[in-house]
Design a protein around this motif. Structure first.
Motif, PDB file in Angstrom:
ATOM      1  N   LEU A  40       1.231  -1.471   0.314  1.00  0.00           N
ATOM      2  CA  LEU A  40       0.111   0.016  -0.238  1.00  0.00           C
ATOM      3  C   LEU A  40       0.816   1.110   0.188  1.00  0.00           C
ATOM      4  O   LEU A  40       0.573   2.230  -0.448  1.00  0.00           O
ATOM      5  CB  LEU A  40      -0.641  -0.101   0.980  1.00  0.00           C
ATOM      6  CG  LEU A  40      -1.983   0.904   1.298  1.00  0.00           C
ATOM      7  CD1 LEU A  40      -2.873   1.596  -0.082  1.00  0.00           C
ATOM      8  CD2 LEU A  40      -2.332   0.976   2.842  1.00  0.00           C
ATOM      9  N   THR A  41       2.032   1.122   0.947  1.00  0.00           N
ATOM     10  CA  THR A  41       3.156   2.027   1.152  1.00  0.00           C
ATOM     11  C   THR A  41       3.662   2.828  -0.327  1.00  0.00           C
ATOM     12  O   THR A  41       3.614   3.478  -1.017  1.00  0.00           O
ATOM     13  CB  THR A  41       3.933   1.997   1.967  1.00  0.00           C
ATOM     14  OG1 THR A  41       3.392   2.262   3.520  1.00  0.00           O
ATOM     15  CG2 THR A  41       4.162   2.809   1.911  1.00  0.00           C
ATOM     16  N   GLN A  42       3.795   1.494  -1.441  1.00  0.00           N
ATOM     17  CA  GLN A  42       4.793   1.532  -2.763  1.00  0.00           C
ATOM     18  C   GLN A  42       3.642   2.153  -3.652  1.00  0.00           C
ATOM     19  O   GLN A  42       3.418   2.821  -4.490  1.00  0.00           O
ATOM     20  CB  GLN A  42       5.150   0.173  -2.758  1.00  0.00           C
ATOM     21  CG  GLN A  42       5.565   0.358  -4.154  1.00  0.00           C
ATOM     22  CD  GLN A  42       5.980  -1.355  -3.885  1.00  0.00           C
ATOM     23  OE1 GLN A  42       5.793  -2.214  -4.440  1.00  0.00           O
ATOM     24  NE2 GLN A  42       5.973  -1.405  -6.239  1.00  0.00           N
ATOM     25  N   ARG A  43       2.376   1.377  -3.488  1.00  0.00           N
ATOM     26  CA  ARG A  43       1.346   2.598  -3.882  1.00  0.00           C
ATOM     27  C   ARG A  43       0.771   3.543  -3.691  1.00  0.00           C
ATOM     28  O   ARG A  43       0.915   4.670  -4.527  1.00  0.00           O
ATOM     29  CB  ARG A  43       0.112   1.511  -4.590  1.00  0.00           C
ATOM     30  CG  ARG A  43       0.119   0.047  -4.460  1.00  0.00           C
ATOM     31  CD  ARG A  43      -0.052   0.108  -6.147  1.00  0.00           C
ATOM     32  NE  ARG A  43      -0.650  -1.759  -6.111  1.00  0.00           N
ATOM     33  CZ  ARG A  43       0.893  -2.629  -6.581  1.00  0.00           C
ATOM     34  NH1 ARG A  43       2.462  -2.187  -6.864  1.00  0.00           N
ATOM     35  NH2 ARG A  43       0.292  -3.690  -7.278  1.00  0.00           N
ATOM     36  N   GLU A  44       1.201   3.973  -2.786  1.00  0.00           N
ATOM     37  CA  GLU A  44       1.430   5.214  -2.778  1.00  0.00           C
ATOM     38  C   GLU A  44       2.171   6.302  -2.796  1.00  0.00           C
ATOM     39  O   GLU A  44       1.821   7.357  -3.955  1.00  0.00           O
ATOM     40  CB  GLU A  44       0.997   5.732  -1.487  1.00  0.00           C
ATOM     41  CG  GLU A  44      -0.764   5.866  -0.539  1.00  0.00           C
ATOM     42  CD  GLU A  44      -1.930   6.623  -0.771  1.00  0.00           C
ATOM     43  OE1 GLU A  44      -1.500   7.670  -0.950  1.00  0.00           O
ATOM     44  OE2 GLU A  44      -2.798   5.683  -1.254  1.00  0.00           O
ATOM     45  N   ARG A  45       3.416   5.576  -3.271  1.00  0.00           N
ATOM     46  CA  ARG A  45       4.550   6.939  -3.341  1.00  0.00           C
ATOM     47  C   ARG A  45       4.429   6.653  -5.258  1.00  0.00           C
ATOM     48  O   ARG A  45       4.549   7.812  -5.529  1.00  0.00           O
ATOM     49  CB  ARG A  45       5.542   6.042  -3.176  1.00  0.00           C
ATOM     50  CG  ARG A  45       5.955   6.112  -1.857  1.00  0.00           C
ATOM     51  CD  ARG A  45       7.552   5.762  -1.472  1.00  0.00           C
ATOM     52  NE  ARG A  45       7.849   5.028  -0.413  1.00  0.00           N
ATOM     53  CZ  ARG A  45       7.872   3.644  -0.364  1.00  0.00           C
ATOM     54  NH1 ARG A  45       8.105   3.282  -0.673  1.00  0.00           N
ATOM     55  NH2 ARG A  45       8.204   3.240   0.891  1.00  0.00           N
ATOM     56  N   GLU A  46       4.204   5.953  -6.157  1.00  0.00           N
ATOM     57  CA  GLU A  46       3.841   5.529  -7.270  1.00  0.00           C
ATOM     58  C   GLU A  46       2.641   6.885  -7.633  1.00  0.00           C
ATOM     59  O   GLU A  46       2.485   7.147  -8.413  1.00  0.00           O
ATOM     60  CB  GLU A  46       3.413   4.428  -7.732  1.00  0.00           C
ATOM     61  CG  GLU A  46       4.194   3.171  -7.330  1.00  0.00           C
ATOM     62  CD  GLU A  46       4.065   2.012  -8.199  1.00  0.00           C
ATOM     63  OE1 GLU A  46       2.750   1.258  -7.843  1.00  0.00           O
ATOM     64  OE2 GLU A  46       5.082   1.195  -7.837  1.00  0.00           O
ATOM     65  N   LYS A  47       1.398   6.883  -6.882  1.00  0.00           N
ATOM     66  CA  LYS A  47       0.163   7.114  -6.820  1.00  0.00           C
ATOM     67  C   LYS A  47       0.989   9.396  -6.772  1.00  0.00           C
ATOM     68  O   LYS A  47       0.467   9.736  -7.805  1.00  0.00           O
ATOM     69  CB  LYS A  47      -0.949   7.034  -6.425  1.00  0.00           C
ATOM     70  CG  LYS A  47      -1.789   8.110  -6.573  1.00  0.00           C
ATOM     71  CD  LYS A  47      -3.306   7.255  -6.000  1.00  0.00           C
ATOM     72  CE  LYS A  47      -3.781   8.536  -4.693  1.00  0.00           C
ATOM     73  NZ  LYS A  47      -4.782   7.665  -3.893  1.00  0.00           N
ATOM     74  N   GLU A  48       1.830   9.281  -5.870  1.00  0.00           N
ATOM     75  CA  GLU A  48       2.528  10.536  -5.715  1.00  0.00           C
ATOM     76  C   GLU A  48       3.664  11.439  -6.801  1.00  0.00           C
ATOM     77  O   GLU A  48       3.062  12.372  -7.920  1.00  0.00           O
ATOM     78  CB  GLU A  48       3.432  10.796  -4.608  1.00  0.00           C
ATOM     79  CG  GLU A  48       2.231  10.341  -3.491  1.00  0.00           C
ATOM     80  CD  GLU A  48       2.245  10.604  -1.899  1.00  0.00           C
ATOM     81  OE1 GLU A  48       3.825  10.405  -1.909  1.00  0.00           O
ATOM     82  OE2 GLU A  48       2.468  11.064  -0.827  1.00  0.00           O
TER      83      GLU A  48
END
Length: 102
Positions: A40-48
């Motif tokens: 989830l943290t990785q996906r949030e970073r990718e989204k940013e």
């Protein structure tokens, strides 16, 4: 008495196995939760990162839109003064008066 002691040991062994199994299950669940949080943290970073890329592209589009608008305004201005071709013809006549009748 010996049968009672043996049955007690069997029960203790089974309880120990059940406890180890529960601990293993709990540890596996914790590991799964950690993995999901990491994902989830990785996906949030990718989204940013993607949001920043979109923002940069939006700025580029705005710049290109401004440039296009300026070019359209210049074309309109030139057309209002006889058109681009007319300016070229006028300059030709000024530079080469003998072509005036052509």
């Amino acid at each position: 008495v010996q049968q009672l002691n043996s049955a007690t040991r069997d029960i203790e062994v089974l309880l120990a196995r059940a406890a180890r199994f529960q601990i293993a299950k709990r540890d596996a669940a914790k590991g799964e939760v950690r993995r999901l949080v990491s994902l989830l943290t990785q996906r949030e970073r990718e989204k940013e990162v993607l949001a920043k890329e979109v923002q940069v592209k939006d700025l580029k589009v705005q710049e290109l839109t401004k440039a296009l608008s300026a070019a359209e305004n210049e074309i309109t201005r030139l057309r209002g003064r006889g058109g681009v071709g007319q300016h070229i013809r006028n300059n030709m006549v000024l530079q080469y008066p003998e072509k005036r009748g052509a």
